[in-house]
Design a protein around this motif. Structure first.
Motif, PDB file in Angstrom:
ATOM      1  N   HIS A 116     -88.681 -26.319 -14.616  1.00  0.00           N
ATOM      2  CA  HIS A 116     -89.123 -26.974 -16.290  1.00  0.00           C
ATOM      3  C   HIS A 116     -89.503 -26.622 -17.527  1.00  0.00           C
ATOM      4  CE1 HIS A 116     -89.081 -31.064 -13.411  1.00  0.00           C
ATOM      5  NE2 HIS A 116     -87.881 -31.287 -14.659  1.00  0.00           N
ATOM      6  N   ILE A 117     -89.844 -25.484 -16.458  1.00  0.00           N
ATOM      7  CA  ILE A 117     -90.796 -24.341 -18.249  1.00  0.00           C
ATOM      8  C   ILE A 117     -89.586 -23.451 -18.278  1.00  0.00           C
ATOM      9  CG2 ILE A 117     -92.214 -21.949 -17.937  1.00  0.00           C
ATOM     10  CD1 ILE A 117     -95.002 -23.148 -15.947  1.00  0.00           C
ATOM     11  N   GLY A 118     -89.048 -23.109 -17.646  1.00  0.00           N
ATOM     12  CA  GLY A 118     -87.226 -22.492 -17.975  1.00  0.00           C
ATOM     13  C   GLY A 118     -86.987 -23.720 -18.949  1.00  0.00           C
ATOM     14  N   LEU A 119     -86.530 -24.470 -18.359  1.00  0.00           N
ATOM     15  CA  LEU A 119     -85.762 -25.241 -19.172  1.00  0.00           C
ATOM     16  C   LEU A 119     -85.816 -25.776 -20.456  1.00  0.00           C
ATOM     17  CD1 LEU A 119     -84.774 -27.872 -16.919  1.00  0.00           C
ATOM     18  CD2 LEU A 119     -83.153 -26.519 -17.161  1.00  0.00           C
ATOM     19  N   LEU A 120     -87.835 -26.150 -20.969  1.00  0.00           N
ATOM     20  CA  LEU A 120     -87.980 -26.390 -21.713  1.00  0.00           C
ATOM     21  C   LEU A 120     -88.916 -24.964 -22.795  1.00  0.00           C
ATOM     22  CD1 LEU A 120     -91.073 -28.309 -20.133  1.00  0.00           C
ATOM     23  CD2 LEU A 120     -89.780 -28.857 -21.808  1.00  0.00           C
ATOM     24  N   ALA A 121     -88.104 -23.938 -22.377  1.00  0.00           N
ATOM     25  CA  ALA A 121     -87.948 -22.946 -22.998  1.00  0.00           C
ATOM     26  C   ALA A 121     -86.581 -23.074 -23.704  1.00  0.00           C
ATOM     27  CB  ALA A 121     -88.254 -21.525 -21.868  1.00  0.00           C
ATOM     28  N   ILE A 122     -85.495 -23.608 -23.119  1.00  0.00           N
ATOM     29  CA  ILE A 122     -84.281 -22.827 -23.953  1.00  0.00           C
ATOM     30  C   ILE A 122     -83.975 -23.216 -25.355  1.00  0.00           C
ATOM     31  CG2 ILE A 122     -81.865 -24.162 -23.886  1.00  0.00           C
ATOM     32  CD1 ILE A 122     -82.146 -24.677 -21.218  1.00  0.00           C
ATOM     33  N   PRO A 123     -85.131 -24.320 -25.657  1.00  0.00           N
ATOM     34  CA  PRO A 123     -84.561 -24.000 -27.557  1.00  0.00           C
ATOM     35  C   PRO A 123     -85.300 -23.043 -28.519  1.00  0.00           C
ATOM     36  CG  PRO A 123     -85.635 -26.501 -26.502  1.00  0.00           C
ATOM     37  CD  PRO A 123     -85.401 -25.288 -25.514  1.00  0.00           C
ATOM     38  N   ILE A 124     -87.006 -22.677 -27.513  1.00  0.00           N
ATOM     39  CA  ILE A 124     -87.252 -21.455 -28.443  1.00  0.00           C
ATOM     40  C   ILE A 124     -86.363 -20.332 -28.124  1.00  0.00           C
ATOM     41  CG2 ILE A 124     -89.288 -20.374 -28.162  1.00  0.00           C
ATOM     42  CD1 ILE A 124     -90.741 -22.271 -26.842  1.00  0.00           C
ATOM     43  N   ILE A 125     -85.861 -20.250 -26.990  1.00  0.00           N
ATOM     44  CA  ILE A 125     -84.911 -19.046 -27.064  1.00  0.00           C
ATOM     45  C   ILE A 125     -83.330 -19.299 -28.341  1.00  0.00           C
ATOM     46  CG2 ILE A 125     -83.065 -17.709 -25.621  1.00  0.00           C
ATOM     47  CD1 ILE A 125     -85.105 -18.536 -23.328  1.00  0.00           C
ATOM     48  N   ILE A 126     -83.470 -20.061 -28.565  1.00  0.00           N
ATOM     49  CA  ILE A 126     -81.234 -19.688 -29.323  1.00  0.00           C
ATOM     50  C   ILE A 126     -82.660 -20.629 -30.809  1.00  0.00           C
ATOM     51  CG2 ILE A 126     -80.955 -22.858 -30.189  1.00  0.00           C
ATOM     52  CD1 ILE A 126     -80.508 -24.077 -27.189  1.00  0.00           C
ATOM     53  N   LEU A 127     -83.723 -21.185 -30.907  1.00  0.00           N
ATOM     54  CA  LEU A 127     -84.609 -20.476 -32.413  1.00  0.00           C
ATOM     55  C   LEU A 127     -84.774 -19.435 -32.467  1.00  0.00           C
ATOM     56  CD1 LEU A 127     -85.613 -21.608 -34.683  1.00  0.00           C
ATOM     57  CD2 LEU A 127     -87.480 -21.406 -33.734  1.00  0.00           C
ATOM     58  N   PHE A 128     -85.040 -18.380 -31.595  1.00  0.00           N
ATOM     59  CA  PHE A 128     -85.316 -16.711 -32.019  1.00  0.00           C
ATOM     60  C   PHE A 128     -84.093 -16.398 -31.939  1.00  0.00           C
ATOM     61  CE2 PHE A 128     -85.048 -12.724 -29.911  1.00  0.00           C
ATOM     62  CZ  PHE A 128     -86.520 -11.962 -30.831  1.00  0.00           C
ATOM     63  N   VAL A 129     -82.734 -16.959 -31.220  1.00  0.00           N
ATOM     64  CA  VAL A 129     -81.529 -15.997 -31.458  1.00  0.00           C
ATOM     65  C   VAL A 129     -80.820 -16.693 -32.581  1.00  0.00           C
ATOM     66  CG1 VAL A 129     -79.203 -16.193 -30.500  1.00  0.00           C
ATOM     67  CG2 VAL A 129     -81.257 -15.887 -28.759  1.00  0.00           C
ATOM     68  N   LEU A 130     -81.222 -17.075 -32.991  1.00  0.00           N
ATOM     69  CA  LEU A 130     -80.353 -18.268 -34.559  1.00  0.00           C
ATOM     70  C   LEU A 130     -81.221 -17.335 -35.778  1.00  0.00           C
ATOM     71  CD1 LEU A 130     -79.553 -21.727 -33.692  1.00  0.00           C
ATOM     72  CD2 LEU A 130     -78.601 -20.383 -34.452  1.00  0.00           C
ATOM     73  N   TYR A 131     -82.212 -16.933 -35.642  1.00  0.00           N
ATOM     74  CA  TYR A 131     -83.314 -16.631 -36.643  1.00  0.00           C
ATOM     75  C   TYR A 131     -82.790 -14.852 -36.567  1.00  0.00           C
ATOM     76  CZ  TYR A 131     -87.456 -14.016 -38.969  1.00  0.00           C
ATOM     77  OH  TYR A 131     -87.874 -13.750 -40.193  1.00  0.00           O
ATOM     78  N   LYS A 132     -82.829 -14.325 -35.656  1.00  0.00           N
ATOM     79  CA  LYS A 132     -82.407 -12.799 -35.396  1.00  0.00           C
ATOM     80  C   LYS A 132     -81.167 -12.516 -36.133  1.00  0.00           C
ATOM     81  CE  LYS A 132     -86.367 -10.721 -34.141  1.00  0.00           C
ATOM     82  NZ  LYS A 132     -87.028 -10.310 -34.742  1.00  0.00           N
ATOM     83  N   THR A 133     -80.415 -13.490 -35.802  1.00  0.00           N
ATOM     84  CA  THR A 133     -78.705 -13.106 -36.245  1.00  0.00           C
ATOM     85  C   THR A 133     -78.911 -13.851 -37.481  1.00  0.00           C
ATOM     86  OG1 THR A 133     -78.249 -15.623 -35.002  1.00  0.00           O
ATOM     87  CG2 THR A 133     -77.861 -13.604 -33.562  1.00  0.00           C
ATOM     88  N   GLY A 134     -79.412 -14.640 -39.029  1.00  0.00           N
ATOM     89  CA  GLY A 134     -79.384 -14.338 -39.265  1.00  0.00           C
ATOM     90  C   GLY A 134     -78.641 -16.292 -39.257  1.00  0.00           C
ATOM     91  N   LYS A 135     -78.753 -16.659 -38.918  1.00  0.00           N
ATOM     92  CA  LYS A 135     -78.203 -17.952 -38.808  1.00  0.00           C
ATOM     93  C   LYS A 135     -78.455 -19.721 -38.679  1.00  0.00           C
ATOM     94  CE  LYS A 135     -73.978 -16.300 -35.473  1.00  0.00           C
ATOM     95  NZ  LYS A 135     -73.307 -16.711 -34.105  1.00  0.00           N
ATOM     96  N   LEU A 136     -80.192 -19.365 -39.158  1.00  0.00           N
ATOM     97  CA  LEU A 136     -81.016 -20.544 -39.117  1.00  0.00           C
ATOM     98  C   LEU A 136     -80.584 -21.172 -40.684  1.00  0.00           C
ATOM     99  CD1 LEU A 136     -82.734 -21.727 -37.335  1.00  0.00           C
ATOM    100  CD2 LEU A 136     -84.933 -20.752 -38.635  1.00  0.00           C
ATOM    101  N   HIS A 137     -80.243 -20.026 -41.830  1.00  0.00           N
ATOM    102  CA  HIS A 137     -80.315 -20.687 -42.653  1.00  0.00           C
ATOM    103  C   HIS A 137     -78.910 -20.214 -43.825  1.00  0.00           C
ATOM    104  CE1 HIS A 137     -84.942 -22.134 -43.039  1.00  0.00           C
ATOM    105  NE2 HIS A 137     -84.795 -21.188 -42.659  1.00  0.00           N
TER     106      HIS A 137
END
Length: 217
Positions: free
Chosen positions: A196-217
């Motif tokens: 469950h710790i891993g599953l709950l971390a998925i959105p955090i990882i997605i946000l990080f990836v989106l930010y790093k790839t410049g796709k958040l804004h």
């Protein structure tokens, strides 16, 4: 009915008192709300004080009801002091993330306990991922960890598309604060509930990836 812990009662009382003061005193509200320009000029108190102000009674009631439903799960597992630590850390972390994403928008303002309350909600889900949540528009119970993942995915969507007059980044930051601090305070979860710790971390990882790839804004 839940038996409210004295700490929960105290936090709700402070939120109500400060919010009511803000409703009646516009200068007080403006002085202590979250505002990027003011914070960058050195008024750091707003990072904390804004978490006890609300836009209106509906905003206040929704946050306090959410706190009411999830506070006991955290207090029973971690104690009163750790509950306060999670609440304050989530409040500040939510505002830090909001400040980071809006640092060039000097006019950007926000208020509300949503970041802190979302941190408590996420901490409760982390401690009891099997808990079932009931939503007004869904007739069946939703497992806590499914709700947590869905909530943060929606927050990312809201951040990316600037949906509504809602501080999605503060909600997300608060949840991350609750997630991280709870794991620091209760490392035994890594042994008992790593899935469950891993599953709950998925959105955090997605946000990080989106930010790093410049796709958040």
């Amino acid at each position: 009915m839940y038996n409210l812990n004295p700490v929960t009662i105290a936090i709700i009382a402070v939120n109500v008192i400060v919010s009511l003061k803000g409703f009646d005193d516009r200068l007080f509200f403006e002085k202590y709300k979250f505002n990027v320009g003011s914070i960058r000029r050195g008024e750091q108190i707003r990072m904390f004080s804004s978490g006890f102000l609300h836009v209106d009674t509906t905003h206040l009631l929704f946050n306090m009801l959410t706190l009411y439903f999830f506070a006991n799960a955290v207090i029973f597992a971690l104690g009163q002091l750790n509950f306060i630590i999670i609440y304050v850390a989530s409040l500040v972390f939510g505002n830090l993330l909001s400040l980071y994403f809006h640092k060039e928008e000097y006019w950007y303002s926000a208020v509300g306990a949503s970041g802190a309350v979302t941190g408590i909600l996420y901490a409760a889900i982390l401690i009891r991922p099997e808990m079932n949540l009931y939503m007004f528009f869904v007739p069946i119970p939703i497992p806590g960890y499914i709700f947590g993942i869905g909530y943060l995915l929606y927050s990312i969507y809201g951040m990316k598309n600037r949906i509504g007059n809602i501080g999605h980044d503060a909600h997300f930051g608060g949840a991350v604060g609750g997630y991280v601090v709870t794991l620091m305070l209760m490392p035994s979860l890594f042994k008992t509930d790593l899935g469950h710790i891993g599953l709950l971390a998925i959105p955090i990882i997605i946000l990080f990836v989106l930010y790093k790839t410049g796709k958040l804004h």
